[in-house]
Every structure is written in structure tokens, then in C-alpha cells.
Design an enzyme around this catalytic site. Sequence first.
Site, PDB file in Angstrom:
ATOM      1  CG  ASP A  59      -1.954   1.017   1.297  1.00  0.00           C
ATOM      2  OD1 ASP A  59      -2.844   0.932   0.451  1.00  0.00           O
ATOM      3  OD2 ASP A  59      -1.910   1.914   2.160  1.00  0.00           O
ATOM      4  CD  GLU A  91      16.083 -14.233   4.349  1.00  0.00           C
ATOM      5  OE1 GLU A  91      15.359 -14.792   5.212  1.00  0.00           O
ATOM      6  OE2 GLU A  91      16.645 -13.141   4.544  1.00  0.00           O
TER       7      GLU A  91
HETATM    8  C1  GLC Z   1      -4.217   3.023  -0.630  1.00  0.00           C
HETATM    9  C2  GLC Z   1      -5.449   2.155  -0.544  1.00  0.00           C
HETATM   10  C3  GLC Z   1      -6.599   2.999  -0.141  1.00  0.00           C
HETATM   11  C4  GLC Z   1      -6.305   3.604   1.219  1.00  0.00           C
HETATM   12  C5  GLC Z   1      -4.993   4.359   1.185  1.00  0.00           C
HETATM   13  C6  GLC Z   1      -4.513   4.680   2.567  1.00  0.00           C
HETATM   14  O1  GLC Z   1      -4.308   3.969  -1.630  1.00  0.00           O
HETATM   15  O2  GLC Z   1      -5.652   1.499  -1.753  1.00  0.00           O
HETATM   16  O3  GLC Z   1      -7.789   2.292  -0.097  1.00  0.00           O
HETATM   17  O4  GLC Z   1      -7.332   4.455   1.591  1.00  0.00           O
HETATM   18  O5  GLC Z   1      -3.969   3.604   0.602  1.00  0.00           O
HETATM   19  O6  GLC Z   1      -4.072   3.504   3.194  1.00  0.00           O
END
Ligand code: GLC
Length: 585
Positions: free
Chosen positions: A236, A300
Site C-alpha cells: 500500500d 530467502e
Molecule cells: C491506498 C489504498 C486505499 C487507502 C490508502 C490509505 O491507496 O488502496 O484504499 O485508503 O492507501 O491507506
Amino acid sequence: MTLDNSPEIVVPAADVETDQIVDSKLIDTMGTEWWRSAVIYQIYPRSFADDSGDGIGDLRGITRRLPALAQLGIDAIWLSPFYTSPQRDAGYDVADYCDVDPLFGTLDDFAELEAAASALGLKVIVDIVPNHTSSDHAWFQAAIAAAPGSEERSRYIFRDGTGPGGDIAPNNWDSVFGGPAWTRTTNPDGTPGQWYLHLFDSTQPDLDWENPWVREQFRAILRFWLDRGVDGFRVDVAHGMIKKAGLPDYTPPADSGSMGGGTVGFEPEIGSHAEAPTPPYWAQDGVHDIYRDWRAILDEYEGDRVMVAEAWVEPLTKLARWVRPDEMHQAFNFSYLESAWTGPTMRRVIDASIDAFSGVGAPSTWVLSNHDVVRHASRLALTAENPQGHGIGPKSPGQPVPALGLRRARSATALMLALPGSAYLYQGEELGLPEVIALPDSAREDPTWFRTNGERYGRDGCRVPIPWEATSPSYGFSTGAASWLPQPGDWAPFARDAQIGVAGSTLELYTRALALRSEHNLGLGSVEWLDGYGDDVVAFRNGSVTVIANTGEVAVELPIGKMLLTSHELHGAALAPDTTVWIVD
Ligand code: GLC
């Protein structure tokens, strides 16, 4: 009668002289690891299938419904976060990275899900959220309880304010979800304290990745899930973890408005090698050290474990840095997702993607929908600009015409699934689901809606629980009637059981496309452009398959050949607007 998906149809006439290969985009696969050609299906757990009956999807629900996904013909699932979380951002606000939120089940339920997936031959990718934690996380709770300058605070980005009494935020950065990116703390004696940075919601404080302690924690988190057998991670905000030293002020260009909050616009500069000025909070060079470190950990482990970057970075040549041989394996191709449905744009973005990714030995990826953007069955028919991540609602300009949206979506998907590389699907797109535009305001949960005081609708419209059974309560999403976001009353025709085995249904189109993609090995193939169809038509060969997509407004003649797949009913040998076909000689 519909001709959709029929393998036996021979296109009769139109001996047009079009089949000249004008350019060839070969993928240098440099290997055949599963992820290079995989079709990966995104499960958004709270909206996929609910076994407990509380109206929020859960892990057992996923396990129960997995056979339907195997039948669809995907290779892997990616699960959006199911970890312990107060759910202020639907789980992207993690309070414990190594446990399952009771809303979704338990670690044992996860083990069962993995075992079921493995028995069906499906890989499992989980989400990791390293840019920020939830403000409920024990690390942040310890930080606010500790004094300024303490070790606990050094794990996050705390700063004194400026101006008299420190009343002004440390800099002018805005949150991606609207409003300022800083929130002030309150000292134990009730006086105003330091400020902390949150690029997203105020309940999502950013970690300080310059701090080695933070890096060590995440190494352990990766190992925790790798030891449990996951096949990889979707990372993310993989462009956000390092901030420019000194945290300088920055004013993004007017309405640059994507989920990246300033790196991407509606019409991306595909193919351009020029780099726009980099915001001080995105795409800093230092992020790459983190992924090199993580890659060494994945390497790993036995099996081909994979990392895919959610990095809203342009141009593609810059994004390619995330997938250099010692970094991640894949990055979402948001330039592709954001491209307008026109022949020249699609050709340009496909060329630029293959060039950029193959330049570093990585497969290109392709994606049209996810949980952050307007579903492509609606987006492709919008007649007004809608920067991604803003959602659409009843008052948005340029409302999509549903039939046109679905038609384009099917055509766009048929084009995407014929491309070499790895493709991502978002739950419900195989049912042709549109964005839910008319959600009652009182039902909305996206922090974007609240942080902009209703100015931006946010992403709830693409997150409505999906329909499985046309005549069951909650369309079979839940074992009861509950559904955390209300489902539209007219969704019965979209339900899986209303489409399965029905010629011409969107579900059958996806199922057939995935089977043919695998049979003809399109994922490891190449793009050889075909000339002579006109600007509006995207035409190429991938191995033995000729793919022709008509993005224009007039029908075009088709070459002679056996029809493998058509995204819409054909009339004679003409390819109608917003239709894609796959043909073999
Ligand atoms: C990313 C995710 C989104 C979230 C953001 C903050 O963009 O896809 O859904 O709100 O990160 O974590």
C-alpha cells in the site's frame, strides 16, 4: 440469439488488407514465474461474502465462495486488509499487523482460507500497509503518551508547530482525503502539544521510515505472513514512505486529484520521458532501499513470492524503478487504468507500458478497476472529467449511461485480457457491476466524504457488497439480509447465479476470455501492432490470436478468421463501436 463467446463462428466477408504487422512489442519474459502472466483477482473482504450474517464480509465467507473464483479461471487472489483495525479507512488503518480483526475472523480462519485456495490451485497475496498505522496501534498510543523527543515519538513524524504558540501546522501539506495533513496533539495537562503527519486520515499517522526501528518491525511482519505461506504482498502507498528532508512546503498543481494526491492527472502523460516535479512526500529515491531490503527477505523463501507496488507514479519510465530486478516484481499500471477509451491513447499506453517495464525485465501489468476508483463499467462512460479517487454521486457532472458503460467495459476488458503480462481484476467487475451512484449520504463511510464535507463522494460506490444470488436476501452476499452498504434494488440481473452459463453474460465473457488467455498463452506473448484499421481501432496480434477493439463511432470490417471471443453480439462481418474481438486464422 447472441453470438457472444461462441467459438464456432467464422467471420464471413471483409477481406480487408489490414493484417500488416507494423511494429512489434516483444516481452522479454526473462523467466516464466507464475506472476509474470498471472490474472490476479482482488477481494475486498468486507464486500465479498459474509458468513457470520453481520453484513460485513469475512474470511469464512471468502473460503466458502472460493470455488466460484477457481471456476472463473483466475490464478491468484489479493486480499485487501483484514487485520485488527478500527476500520476508519476500511482496514487500511491497521492496529495490529499480525492478527485478524474479529470482524473478519481469526488467524485459524486465514489458515483455512489458504488451505482451500491452495487446494484449488490459487495463490494468495495479502496487503501490507507500511506508510502509516492506525492511531489505535500500540506504537502510536505509546508515542502520544510519551514526551516530545522520545524514542516512541521518533517512530512517527511529530513536529512542533510554527507561529505564536505553535498554532500553525509544521508545513502546508494536504491530506489525500482532503483537509490538512497534520493534526495537533493534546498534552496530558490539556495544553496543545506537537503535531503529527498523516498523508491520509487523521487516524492514519505516518511512520518515520528513516528510523531503523520501524524497518526492523516490518521485516518481522513480512516474515510473519511469509512463514504462514502467503505468496506475496500488495504494498500500500509504496511511493509514500520516505519524505523529503526538512518537510518543505509544497503546493500541488490545481486539481491533480488522484489517489496519489498529486502525481497523476486524468489524462496521463503516457510515453513521456519528462518527469513532473516530485512532491516532497511521494516517490522519493529513499523508498527503493526499503524494497531492496524486502526483496532480499522474500528471496530467502521457497517458491516465487511476489511484491506488487501500489505506487501512483508517472511517467511509466519512473514507475519502472519500483520493479528493477532487485526491488518489487510488479507495479499496478495506473496510467493504463486512467487512460481514456480512444484508439491513440490505448496504443500509446500499451506501448509505453511494455517499453518501460520490459526495460527493467519486469512484466507489464494491466488494471481497470479497484476499490479506490470509479468502477470501469461507469467510468468509461463518464462525459465529464472525474479525477480518480473522488468517486461519483447523484450530483456529479457527466453521469454515465449504464448501457454504454457496460458495453465499453466489456470491450476494454476483452482488450486487456489479451495483453501480455499480468492483469488485475476487481471483485464484481466480472459481473459487469456499475458504480453505485445513488448511495444515501447517511450510508457513506469513506473518510474522503467526511474530510471534504461532502464535496467529494469518495469510494463507497465501488465497494458495495457484490451479488451472488438473484433472489436471496442481500443477493446472497450475506447469510442474512444485512449489507454494510445498501445494495441497489435492481442488481438481480448482475447476480452470479443469473449469469452463469448464460451466453453473452458478462460473467461468461470473463470466464471464456480467461480460459482462452491461458490456452493461447497470451500472458507470456507479445503485441504486434496491425495497421490499416484506422485511428480509432486498436488491432494487434498476440501469438496466433488477432485482437481488434473498436473504440470509435463507426463499425469497421473484420478480417477472415475464426471468432474466438467477442465482447458483444456481432452483426455480420462488421465490428460495431465499443466491441472487441479475438480471432484466429
Ligand atoms: C491506498 C489504498 C486505499 C487507502 C490508502 C490509505 O491507496 O488502496 O484504499 O485508503 O492507501 O491507506
